[in-house]
Design an enzyme around this catalytic site. Structure first.
Site, PDB file in Angstrom:
ATOM      1  N   SER A 178     -10.812  -0.469   3.102  1.00 40.99           N
ATOM      2  CA  SER A 178      -9.983  -0.763   4.196  1.00 40.99           C
ATOM      3  C   SER A 178      -9.600   0.625   4.855  1.00 40.99           C
ATOM      4  O   SER A 178      -8.860   1.388   4.108  1.00 40.99           O
ATOM      5  CB  SER A 178      -8.926  -1.623   4.231  1.00 40.99           C
ATOM      6  OG  SER A 178      -9.231  -2.865   3.451  1.00 40.99           O
ATOM      7  N   ARG A 219       0.811  -1.197  -0.109  1.00 35.10           N
ATOM      8  CA  ARG A 219      -0.354   0.022   0.007  1.00 35.10           C
ATOM      9  C   ARG A 219       0.805   1.302  -0.094  1.00 35.10           C
ATOM     10  O   ARG A 219       0.331   2.282   0.730  1.00 35.10           O
ATOM     11  CB  ARG A 219      -0.994   0.068   1.276  1.00 35.10           C
ATOM     12  CG  ARG A 219      -1.839  -1.354   1.067  1.00 35.10           C
ATOM     13  CD  ARG A 219      -3.137  -0.981   0.243  1.00 35.10           C
ATOM     14  NE  ARG A 219      -4.025  -1.992   0.305  1.00 35.10           N
ATOM     15  CZ  ARG A 219      -3.990  -3.228  -0.173  1.00 35.10           C
ATOM     16  NH1 ARG A 219      -3.017  -3.820  -0.595  1.00 35.10           N
ATOM     17  NH2 ARG A 219      -4.965  -4.235   0.162  1.00 35.10           N
ATOM     18  N   GLU A 228      -5.114   4.131   6.208  1.00 33.22           N
ATOM     19  CA  GLU A 228      -4.870   3.705   4.699  1.00 33.22           C
ATOM     20  C   GLU A 228      -5.135   5.005   3.688  1.00 33.22           C
ATOM     21  O   GLU A 228      -4.277   5.261   2.863  1.00 33.22           O
ATOM     22  CB  GLU A 228      -5.247   2.493   4.124  1.00 33.22           C
ATOM     23  CG  GLU A 228      -4.953   2.051   2.788  1.00 33.22           C
ATOM     24  CD  GLU A 228      -5.650   0.850   2.375  1.00 33.22           C
ATOM     25  OE1 GLU A 228      -5.622  -0.120   2.588  1.00 33.22           O
ATOM     26  OE2 GLU A 228      -6.323   0.892   1.154  1.00 33.22           O
TER      27      GLU A 228
HETATM   28  C1  FAD Z   1     -15.357  -0.329  -1.430  1.00 30.69           C
HETATM   29  C2  FAD Z   1     -13.858  -0.034  -1.596  1.00 30.69           C
HETATM   30  C3  FAD Z   1     -12.870  -1.322  -1.840  1.00 30.69           C
HETATM   31  C4  FAD Z   1     -11.682  -0.988  -1.853  1.00 30.69           C
HETATM   32  N1  FAD Z   1     -10.851  -1.969  -2.163  1.00 30.69           N
HETATM   33  C5  FAD Z   1      -9.472  -1.680  -2.214  1.00 30.69           C
HETATM   34  C6  FAD Z   1      -8.545  -2.915  -2.310  1.00 30.69           C
HETATM   35  O1  FAD Z   1      -9.047  -4.036  -2.605  1.00 30.69           O
HETATM   36  N2  FAD Z   1      -7.461  -2.769  -2.683  1.00 30.69           N
HETATM   37  C7  FAD Z   1      -6.753  -1.508  -2.816  1.00 30.69           C
HETATM   38  O2  FAD Z   1      -5.389  -1.383  -2.849  1.00 30.69           O
HETATM   39  N3  FAD Z   1      -7.295  -0.375  -2.369  1.00 30.69           N
HETATM   40  C8  FAD Z   1      -8.816  -0.516  -2.230  1.00 30.69           C
HETATM   41  N4  FAD Z   1      -9.470   0.567  -2.336  1.00 30.69           N
HETATM   42  C9  FAD Z   1      -9.121   1.924  -1.975  1.00 30.69           C
HETATM   43  C10 FAD Z   1      -9.010   2.605  -3.638  1.00 30.69           C
HETATM   44  O3  FAD Z   1      -9.990   1.851  -4.480  1.00 30.69           O
HETATM   45  C11 FAD Z   1      -7.828   2.395  -4.271  1.00 30.69           C
HETATM   46  O4  FAD Z   1      -6.782   3.015  -3.566  1.00 30.69           O
HETATM   47  C12 FAD Z   1      -7.927   3.232  -5.451  1.00 30.69           C
HETATM   48  O5  FAD Z   1      -6.658   3.106  -6.484  1.00 30.69           O
HETATM   49  C13 FAD Z   1      -8.040   4.950  -5.321  1.00 30.69           C
HETATM   50  O6  FAD Z   1      -8.281   5.367  -6.663  1.00 30.69           O
HETATM   51  P1  FAD Z   1      -8.908   6.627  -6.974  1.00 30.69           P
HETATM   52  O7  FAD Z   1      -8.971   7.135  -8.440  1.00 30.69           O
HETATM   53  O8  FAD Z   1     -10.416   6.723  -6.341  1.00 30.69           O
HETATM   54  O9  FAD Z   1      -8.027   7.678  -6.166  1.00 30.69           O
HETATM   55  P2  FAD Z   1      -8.468   9.106  -5.435  1.00 30.69           P
HETATM   56  O10 FAD Z   1      -8.998   8.588  -4.178  1.00 30.69           O
HETATM   57  O11 FAD Z   1      -9.023   9.958  -6.433  1.00 30.69           O
HETATM   58  O12 FAD Z   1      -6.980   9.479  -5.168  1.00 30.69           O
HETATM   59  C14 FAD Z   1      -6.094   8.681  -4.196  1.00 30.69           C
HETATM   60  C15 FAD Z   1      -4.883   9.571  -3.964  1.00 30.69           C
HETATM   61  O13 FAD Z   1      -4.061   9.451  -5.278  1.00 30.69           O
HETATM   62  C16 FAD Z   1      -3.772  10.650  -5.919  1.00 30.69           C
HETATM   63  N5  FAD Z   1      -4.141  10.851  -7.310  1.00 30.69           N
HETATM   64  C17 FAD Z   1      -5.274  10.344  -7.761  1.00 30.69           C
HETATM   65  N6  FAD Z   1      -4.940  10.083  -9.170  1.00 30.69           N
HETATM   66  C18 FAD Z   1      -3.815  10.634  -9.450  1.00 30.69           C
HETATM   67  C19 FAD Z   1      -2.909  10.630 -10.539  1.00 30.69           C
HETATM   68  N7  FAD Z   1      -3.382  10.397 -11.985  1.00 30.69           N
HETATM   69  N8  FAD Z   1      -1.716  11.126 -10.450  1.00 30.69           N
HETATM   70  C20 FAD Z   1      -0.926  11.125  -9.195  1.00 30.69           C
HETATM   71  N9  FAD Z   1      -1.811  11.259  -8.054  1.00 30.69           N
HETATM   72  C21 FAD Z   1      -3.059  10.818  -8.220  1.00 30.69           C
HETATM   73  C22 FAD Z   1      -4.931  11.557  -5.062  1.00 30.69           C
HETATM   74  O14 FAD Z   1      -4.644  12.966  -4.968  1.00 30.69           O
HETATM   75  C23 FAD Z   1      -4.757  11.026  -3.842  1.00 30.69           C
HETATM   76  O15 FAD Z   1      -3.808  11.268  -3.158  1.00 30.69           O
HETATM   77  C24 FAD Z   1     -11.056   0.265  -1.947  1.00 30.69           C
HETATM   78  C25 FAD Z   1     -12.081   1.447  -1.815  1.00 30.69           C
HETATM   79  C26 FAD Z   1     -13.409   1.352  -1.545  1.00 30.69           C
HETATM   80  C27 FAD Z   1     -14.244   2.247  -1.744  1.00 30.69           C
END
Ligand code: FAD
Length: 339
Positions: free
Chosen positions: A239, A166, A335
């Site tokens: 998580s 992570r 996380e």
């Molecule tokens: C129901 C649920 C289940 C999940 N299960 C998992 C799992 O099994 N495993 C896991 O690892 N995670 C899980 N997650 C967490 C999440 O889905 C992941 O971390 C995902 O990759 C986040 O993507 P996002 O586009 O929503 O990021 P955001 O929440 O929009 O951003 C996350 C971070 O990344 C930065 N960011 C976003 N895009 C970029 C970019 N293009 N360049 C640089 N920085 C950027 C943002 O500024 C922020 O700091 C889960 C979340 C939920 C709600």
């Protein structure tokens, strides 16, 4: 195309916790040029830029005094295909799960265990997303990012990214890199990872003894849908705590007191504990105060029952951290990115 910048935009629909907070400025970038325009515009206004993908790994605890830039670039392409190994590139704004399905529909192996994770392709390297025994780093072939310090594009190899559980260089250097597109090394024949959690059992129950990657993807979607709340129905960020790594001595002491402790010895001698087990054992599962709570089926997931603020969710998380530290001498790390 020129960038559209809006003022005072609610972010409630843009974060999976569905917490109310507003962005001072908000824009969507559909290509590299719009990313550059946004950075220049924000600099002109004296504001920082906050990148946003799907908002599924964020906890907003206040209004965001920044230009919030949602990555909305789209595109998936095959870069190389030798009949066995296939190199795919996807733009940062591609939604993750539909991208995984795109690869599975083409018979490609590699991303099936990462099915149904919310968010975007561009955010996946941030915390080296992982699930069911596979992490992004296992299929990662490179990425292109914009260095906000120098304004230059940089290509990253696997070794450059410093991926860990992570974690990545991009998370450690938060605010420096805009990930523009990511490349994945997939295969038509690679072995499937079936030994984590109930994956093999679920396939057996369905009478599938020679599964394809698509079968594994479907099984994982079914398992996840039963275990995790859907953010469209109940605000959450998956998580909320990382599984803590502790010394073998501490794990042994905890095991002596709790015979059913869930613990996984690591190659480096440390032991990974299941944060969910610790939280559940401490009695937090199903806890609710106002609209902030701990999911009734999954102790690792904090939920917003409707009107919880980011501050209330953070306060609950801090109470849990303090309790776990006191009971088990274990430090739980949050996380999602807390803003
Ligand atoms: C129901 C649920 C289940 C999940 N299960 C998992 C799992 O099994 N495993 C896991 O690892 N995670 C899980 N997650 C967490 C999440 O889905 C992941 O971390 C995902 O990759 C986040 O993507 P996002 O586009 O929503 O990021 P955001 O929440 O929009 O951003 C996350 C971070 O990344 C930065 N960011 C976003 N895009 C970029 C970019 N293009 N360049 C640089 N920085 C950027 C943002 O500024 C922020 O700091 C889960 C979340 C939920 C709600």
């Amino acid at each position: 195309m020129s960038l559209q910048v809006r003022q005072r935009v609610s972010l409630k629909a843009y974060n999976s916790f569905a917490v109310e907070a507003s962005a001072r400025l908000f824009a969507e970038a559909h290509d590299d040029d719009q990313v550059r325009q946004a950075l220049a515009y924000a600099a002109g206004q004296g504001l920082p830029v906050l990148l946003l993908g799907g908002g599924s790994n964020l906890l907003l605890t206040a209004d965001v005094e920044a230009l919030v830039l949602r990555m909305a670039s789209r595109g998936i392409r095959v870069i190389q295909d030798d009949g066995e190994r296939v190199l795919i590139e996807a733009e940062a704004g591609e939604p993750w799960h539909p991208f995984v399905q795109w690869t599975l529909q083409r018979g490609l192996v590699g991303l099936e265990n990462l099915s149904l994770i919310p968010g975007t392709v561009g955010a996946a390297p941030m915390q080296n997303i992982g699930a069911y025994g596979v992490e992004l780093k296992d299929v990662f072939a490179g990425l292109t990012a914009l260095d906000r310090r120098s304004g230059e594009l940089r290509e990253f190899t696997l070794a450059d990214c410093g991926f860990a559980y992570r974690d990545s260089l991009f998370k450690r250097e938060a605010g420096r890199w805009v990930i523009l597109r990511v490349r994945f090394a997939l295969s038509r024949t690679a072995p499937l990872h079936l030994d984590y959690g109930p994956v093999r059992q679920r396939l057996a129950e369905q009478g599938i003894d020679a599964p394809t990657a698509a079968d594994v993807g479907r099984a994982i979607c079914a398992i996840r849908s039963e275990k995790l709340p859907d953010p469209a129905l109940l605000g959450n960020a998956g998580s909320f705590f990382k599984n803590p790594l502790v010394s073998a001595e501490l794990a042994q002491r905890l095991r002596a007191a709790h015979a059913d402790l869930v613990a996984y010895p690591q190659a480096d001698g440390l032991v990974k504990l299941a944060a969910g087990w610790l939280i559940e054992r401490a009695g937090w599962k199903g806890f609710r105060e106002g609209d902030a709570g701990v999911h009734r089926l999954q102790a690792l997931v904090l939920v917003n029952y409707g009107q919880a603020s980011g501050q209330q969710l953070l306060a609950l998380a801090q109470r849990i951290q303090a309790d776990i530290a006191q009971r088990f001498a274990v430090a739980l790390e949050i996380e999602p990115n807390v803003l």
